[in-house]
Design a protein around this motif. Structure first.
Motif, PDB file in Angstrom:
ATOM      1  N   ILE A  15     -23.558 143.258  32.724  1.00 43.91           N
ATOM      2  CA  ILE A  15     -24.126 144.393  32.284  1.00 43.91           C
ATOM      3  C   ILE A  15     -23.530 145.592  31.669  1.00 43.91           C
ATOM      4  O   ILE A  15     -23.993 146.290  30.717  1.00 43.91           O
ATOM      5  CB  ILE A  15     -25.015 145.126  33.481  1.00 43.91           C
ATOM      6  N   LEU A  16     -22.098 145.348  32.026  1.00 41.60           N
ATOM      7  CA  LEU A  16     -21.402 146.435  31.286  1.00 41.60           C
ATOM      8  C   LEU A  16     -20.427 145.945  30.179  1.00 41.60           C
ATOM      9  O   LEU A  16     -19.472 146.755  30.005  1.00 41.60           O
ATOM     10  CB  LEU A  16     -20.157 146.826  32.496  1.00 41.60           C
ATOM     11  N   ASP A  17     -20.950 145.041  29.625  1.00 44.87           N
ATOM     12  CA  ASP A  17     -20.492 144.611  28.370  1.00 44.87           C
ATOM     13  C   ASP A  17     -20.532 145.649  27.209  1.00 44.87           C
ATOM     14  O   ASP A  17     -21.628 146.004  26.745  1.00 44.87           O
ATOM     15  CB  ASP A  17     -21.190 143.194  27.870  1.00 44.87           C
ATOM     16  N   PRO A  18     -19.416 146.287  26.743  1.00 43.01           N
ATOM     17  CA  PRO A  18     -19.571 147.374  25.954  1.00 43.01           C
ATOM     18  C   PRO A  18     -20.063 147.169  24.680  1.00 43.01           C
ATOM     19  O   PRO A  18     -21.035 147.812  23.989  1.00 43.01           O
ATOM     20  CB  PRO A  18     -18.145 147.962  25.898  1.00 43.01           C
ATOM     21  N   PRO A  19     -19.594 146.024  23.997  1.00 40.78           N
ATOM     22  CA  PRO A  19     -19.904 145.993  22.600  1.00 40.78           C
ATOM     23  C   PRO A  19     -21.763 145.663  22.541  1.00 40.78           C
ATOM     24  O   PRO A  19     -22.322 146.168  21.754  1.00 40.78           O
ATOM     25  CB  PRO A  19     -19.424 144.435  22.033  1.00 40.78           C
ATOM     26  N   ARG A  20     -22.135 145.096  23.743  1.00 39.84           N
ATOM     27  CA  ARG A  20     -23.760 144.888  23.911  1.00 39.84           C
ATOM     28  C   ARG A  20     -24.295 146.351  23.902  1.00 39.84           C
ATOM     29  O   ARG A  20     -25.723 146.484  23.423  1.00 39.84           O
ATOM     30  CB  ARG A  20     -24.076 143.988  25.050  1.00 39.84           C
ATOM     31  N   LEU A  21     -23.814 147.130  24.998  1.00 33.76           N
ATOM     32  CA  LEU A  21     -24.381 148.386  25.149  1.00 33.76           C
ATOM     33  C   LEU A  21     -24.350 149.245  23.999  1.00 33.76           C
ATOM     34  O   LEU A  21     -25.138 150.138  23.679  1.00 33.76           O
ATOM     35  CB  LEU A  21     -23.778 149.021  26.151  1.00 33.76           C
ATOM     36  N   LEU A  22     -23.379 149.084  23.024  1.00 37.76           N
ATOM     37  CA  LEU A  22     -23.233 150.118  21.740  1.00 37.76           C
ATOM     38  C   LEU A  22     -24.203 149.442  20.830  1.00 37.76           C
ATOM     39  O   LEU A  22     -24.781 150.612  20.203  1.00 37.76           O
ATOM     40  CB  LEU A  22     -21.829 149.813  21.259  1.00 37.76           C
ATOM     41  N   ARG A  23     -24.755 148.339  20.807  1.00 34.97           N
ATOM     42  CA  ARG A  23     -25.614 147.806  20.085  1.00 34.97           C
ATOM     43  C   ARG A  23     -26.871 148.688  20.420  1.00 34.97           C
ATOM     44  O   ARG A  23     -27.664 149.018  19.505  1.00 34.97           O
ATOM     45  CB  ARG A  23     -25.884 146.325  19.953  1.00 34.97           C
TER      46      ARG A  23
END
Length: 574
Positions: A15-23
């Motif tokens: 859940i803390l995957d930065p690229p996914r969160l940035l999208r």
């Protein structure tokens, strides 16, 4: 420091995957800016707030430019999300939310809750404590817009500011804790990955074969040792049914796997054979199974097997040695009791043959008795030599010298067929063992003489002295300094398979007139030096090969002298 994406042991993104969160940040930011711009263009153009249109247009243009630039940097240019990049994204989002709040009513704006969303996202993207800094900056911006720029803020605005500050700081704290938990999970996933790599490396290099199948008999895993022992291209059979080809070369392993995966029956210390490519290997087999989830993961069974041929051969030699030891002790006493009366009988018969009244018939009979008595006496002497095989003294013995002395004696033996030659192969001498020179010489001479007698005219007998640096040799229990070997090979007709198991038994012989004690003496002499004798023979023109394996002397290196060497493939005689 770089914040990189993590993957758990199931292959799903954390859940803390930065690229996914940035999208999602890019999508949300652009959506808010677009919604405000449309609202200003459609609604505010005819309202009193039409003076805010330039600000909305500038904010929309800046948001578009910033979002596209960030997207190119993180998604197209594929750069890792650093803390500086994450801080810049959070600050820009705070400024954008402040503009939206200011344009929609300041402290009384319903969009003030967007601060909380920005702070929560920043806490997930930034290192520990970063979310609190963003929360503090958000409170300053909101305070400046709602209180400092407002001419007369109401009590409700102050109350809303307090509630907002508490909620923002609380969400930042919880997000920081969530990030710490995510980092712990990432570390756990990395540790599991390392453990898997270590286990894979161990299975890849162990000397035991490992094969895993599922309920349908599909091959799930096989290490290189399994492919080597089975003689099957297992790497090409992965994810394919393997029980049928496995049963063709190793029926015991296939049956044990089938019973484990279907009937939940474990096999402990089973034994079987692998027959492939002309090889016959005896293997020890252990199987186990792992229950799976019938809906997702099937039951699996794993077989672990290894070549125990050498162990079985050594066990057979040990049992044979114990049996021969008992026979020798019992028979030695009996031979003594027979030899003494036999000598008296021979002497008496010889005296009778010399009597004056003895006729021709009497002389023939007495001559026959004397000749057979002598034969029995020689046989008893050989048997006593066999029974008395003992190491009487321990001294450094050079196996190369032993081989040369045996060659010199066999060269003059009358049983050597015409044209039979001996080739001697040895490394730099000496090759030292600790033992009885006389016993080792007798054993080597007996083997070499048997080889010469079995080789037809024009054939070649080969005697080799081997060390572990030249080829792998079977280990001798307790030989801490390694082992050496002396090998004698002939080009005769080989040994009949029915006779191989009895070849070292006393009085068993395949030669006319033989006593059957030569090889028995060889085995006892070698075993007295804590070694063993191995036999390899073929009846298809491959000849016979005897290998004596002995412990190397502890001071072999100190005694070795590189000055004297024996040429490889030297012909000792022809």
């Amino acid at each position: 420091m770089r914040i990189s994406a993590a993957t758990d042991q199931t292959g799903l993104k954390l859940i803390l995957d930065p690229p996914r969160l940035l999208r999602w940040v890019y999508v949300g930011r652009f959506s808010v800016a677009t919604a405000i711009f449309i609202a200003a263009a459609v609604v505010w153009s005819a309202d009193r707030q039409s003076e805010g249109l330039p600000i909305v247009a500038i904010a929309f243009a800046a948001t578009t430019f910033w979002t596209l630039g960030s997207f190119w940097f993180s998604e197209i240019y594929r750069r890792a999300v650093s803390p500086t990049f994450a801080y810049l994204q959070s600050v820009f989002d705070l400024l954008l939310v402040t503009v939206v709040v200011h344009l929609t009513g300041g402290g009384a704006s319903q969009f003030a809750a967007l601060y909380i969303l920005v702070i929560a996202v920043a806490s997930l993207l930034l290192p520990a404590g970063g979310g609190l800094l963003v929360a503090a900056l958000g409170n300053v911006l909101y305070f400046g817009d709602a209180v400092w720029l407002a001419p007369d803020p109401s009590i409700a605005v102050w109350l809303q500011l307090g509630v907002f500050a508490c909620v923002a700081l609380g969400s930042a704290f919880l997000a920081a804790k969530l990030q710490e938990a995510g980092m712990g999970k990432e570390e756990l996933a990395a540790e599991l990955t390392r453990a898997k790599l270590q286990a894979s490396d161990i299975l890849h290099n162990i000397r035991s074969g490992v094969v895993t199948i599922d309920e349908q008999g599909t091959l799930l895993y096989a290490n290189p040792t399994a492919a080597q022992l089975l003689g099957l291209p297992l790497e090409t059979l992965l994810e394919k049914p393997v029980l049928e080809p496995l049963a063709a070369v190793a029926p015991t392993i296939a049956d044990a796997l089938y019973r484990s995966v279907r009937d939940r029956v474990r096999t402990n210390r089973g034994e079987g054979w692998i027959t492939t490519g002309g090889r016959h290997l005896q293997v020890g087999v252990t199987t186990t199974y792992v229950e799976g989830d019938a809906r997702k993961v099937p039951r699996t069974a794993t077989a672990i097997f290894q070549d125990i041929s050498d162990q079985k051969r050594l066990e057979t030699l040990r049992l044979r040695a114990e049996r021969l030891e008992g026979i020798a002790e019992l028979s030695a006493s009996l031979a003594h009791e027979i030899k003494n009366p036999l000598a008296g009988i021979r002497s008496a018969v010889e005296q009778l043959s010399r009597m004056a009244d003895a006729g021709d018939d009497e002389r023939v009979l007495t001559s026959l008795v004397i000749r057979e008595s002598d034969r029995l006496s020689r046989l008893l002497s050989e048997f006593l030599d066999f029974a008395r095989v003992r190491v009487t003294r321990l001294e450094p013995v050079d196996l190369v010298q032993v081989a040369e002395d045996a060659i010199a004696l066999v060269a003059a033996h009358p049983d050597r067929a015409a044209g039979v030659s001996v080739a001697c192969v040895a490394p730099e001498r000496p090759v030292i063992v600790s033992g009885d020179d006389d016993l080792l010489h007798r054993a080597t001479f007996n083997l070499l003489l048997n080889a010469v007698q079995a080789t037809p005219a024009g054939g070649v007998v080969r005697i080799e002295v081997l060390t572990e640096s030249q080829e792998p040799l079977p280990p001798v229990p307790g030989a801490e300094d390694g082992v050496v070997a002396l090998r004698v090979s002939d080009t005769g007709a080989g040994v009949d398979p029915d006779a191989r198991d009895r070849l070292f038994d006393p009085f068993f012989t395949t030669k006319p007139g033989g006593s059957g004690l030569g090889l028995a003496v060889v085995q006892r002499a070698v075993e007295a030096h804590r070694g063993f004798v191995l036999l390899d023979s073929s009846t298809e023109g491959g000849g016979t090969r005897f290998t004596i394996v002995l412990p190397r002397a502890a001071d072999a290196l100190a005694l070795a002298s590189p000055a004297a060497t024996l040429p490889v493939n030297s012909g000792a005689f022809s």
